[in-house]
Enzyme design. Structure first.
Site, short mmCIF file in Angstrom:
data_model
loop_
_atom_site.label_atom_id
_atom_site.label_comp_id
_atom_site.label_asym_id
_atom_site.label_seq_id
_atom_site.Cartn_x
_atom_site.Cartn_y
_atom_site.Cartn_z
N HIS A 198 0.87 -1.18 0.00
CA HIS A 198 0.00 0.00 0.00
C HIS A 198 0.91 1.23 0.00
CE1 HIS A 198 -3.31 -2.59 0.90
NE2 HIS A 198 -4.09 -1.68 1.42
N GLU A 201 -1.15 6.29 -0.88
CA GLU A 201 -2.56 6.36 -0.47
C GLU A 201 -2.74 7.68 0.28
OE1 GLU A 201 -3.74 3.61 2.60
OE2 GLU A 201 -5.88 3.86 2.18
N1 ADE Z 1 -5.79 -1.57 6.32
C1 ADE Z 1 -7.08 -1.70 5.98
N2 ADE Z 1 -7.41 -0.76 5.06
C2 ADE Z 1 -6.30 -0.05 4.83
C3 ADE Z 1 -6.00 1.03 3.98
N3 ADE Z 1 -6.93 1.58 3.19
N4 ADE Z 1 -4.76 1.53 4.01
C4 ADE Z 1 -3.82 1.00 4.80
N5 ADE Z 1 -4.04 -0.03 5.62
C5 ADE Z 1 -5.27 -0.57 5.63
ZN ZN Z 2 -6.18 -1.58 1.35
#
Ligand code: ADE
Ligand code: ZN
Length: 337
Positions: A198, A201
């Site tokens: 991730h 974001e």
């Molecule tokens: N864990 C669950 N959803 C998440 C997200 N959108 N970003 C980072 N960690 C997460």
């Molecule tokens: Zn996620």
């Protein structure tokens, strides 16, 4: 110009979802059922969950409060089986032929679940979707919790009897240097697992670059910050880096004021190799079907584009060759019908 995809197309096409957290798929009703099952004092525990699924949060931490509150009630293998079965039924109802679920095993182990029973319960629950609802598991480590959490996650994966196809890094970007997770990345390679991160974001474009250059991520979860960095965007397009994009999630934590302002439209038009997912669907008041509806409505995707998107997603998945071929055949059959 071809017409945009119809709602019947969006509903019926065999779909592929690569970015969906099982821990983020606990519905409010199920969280309340489990809280009662464990005799949680409504005045205390329930207030953390009750009415906390607004779909919009002031920031990521606001979402995390509701998410962690719901997760604390999943304490026994029976609880997990209930959550997994409800999830699998929901994917089947949406004609989702293949899902790659992100599973934070350590949350349930910390809640007191014995690992072998946890994996068995997960397998039983996921099987409820039936043979046409294929589901693989990507196990994540929450980056905020550091290297030891990641190492403990790997130990769980090594001992697991479950269809695990990848490892993933989640949590709050910037809380740890990415180098902290080089051993985690090496473990994915050693175990023959896919690796996804991730990034971009809530973090900056540099977080996407570090995930690719330092950690060798094979896919990026979100990556939307790339819209702010023309050179990075060019690179993602040139190298066809796969971004698993979750529009309602990004809007839900306040990164964008609306779906119309979300970069998905520009990503699509510029040729970014994105896939579409729902991330933590009940927490953001969405489903994969709804996310596709938004993209079709706002970016004007045609039936052909919709087919391209699903083919692209199965090709970018960590599924074995036989699973990929079977799902692709379903998409092809739908396209030719
Ligand atoms: N864990 C669950 N959803 C998440 C997200 N959108 N970003 C980072 N960690 C997460
Ligand atoms: Zn996620």
């Amino acid at each position: 110009m071809a017409d945009r995809a119809s709602d019947a197309d969006i509903v019926s096409i065999p779909k592929v979802e690569l970015h969906i957290h099982l821990n983020g798929s606990i519905t409010e009703a199920t969280a309340l059922t489990l809280a009662r099952r464990h005799g949680v004092d409504p005045a205390e525990g329930l207030k953390l969950v009750d009415g906390r699924y607004p779909g919009r949060y002031p920031n990521f931490e606001g979402f995390l409060d509701a998410y962690l509150a719901a997760n604390q009630f999943v304490r026994t293998p029976d609880d997990l089986e209930l959550v997994a079965a409800e999830f699998a039924r929901g994917q089947a109802a949406q004609s989702i032929a293949y899902s790659e679920i992100i599973f934070t095993a350590m949350i349930f182990v910390r809640n007191g679940m014995e690992p072998a029973s946890m994996w068995a319960a997960l397998r039983r629950g996921l099987a409820v979707g039936g043979p046409d609802t294929r589901i693989s598991i990507v196990v994540d480590a929450i980056r905020d919790l550091g290297a030891e959490e990641a190492a403990a996650t790997v130990r769980l994966v090594e001992a697991a009897d479950a269809p695990i196809v990848g490892l993933c890094l989640t949590g709050i970007e910037g809380t740890m240097p990415v180098e902290t997770f080089l051993p985690f990345r090496a473990d994915a390679r050693r175990l023959g697992l896919g690796f996804t991160v991730h990034a971009g974001e809530m973090g900056p474009p540099e977080s996407v670059e570090a995930s690719l250059d330092v950690l060798g991520a094979e896919r990026i979860g979100h990556g939307v910050a790339a819209i702010r960095d023309p050179a990075l965007l060019e690179r993602l397009i040139r190298d066809q880096v796969v971004l698993d994009v979750c529009p309602s999630s990004n809007v839900g934590i306040g990164e964008y004021p609306s779906l119309e302002a979300h970069p998905m439209t520009e990503f699509w038009r510029r040729g970014v190799r994105m896939t579409i997912s729902s991330d933590d669907p009940p927490f953001f008041g969405t489903t994969l079907t709804d996310e596709l509806r938004h993209l079709v409505r706002i970016a004007g995707l045609t039936r052909g584009d919709l087919i391209t998107l699903q083919r692209r997603a199965i090709d970018a998945s960590f599924a074995d060759a036989a699973t990929r071929a079977a799902v692709r055949a379903r998409i092809d059959a739908w396209a030719d019908a």
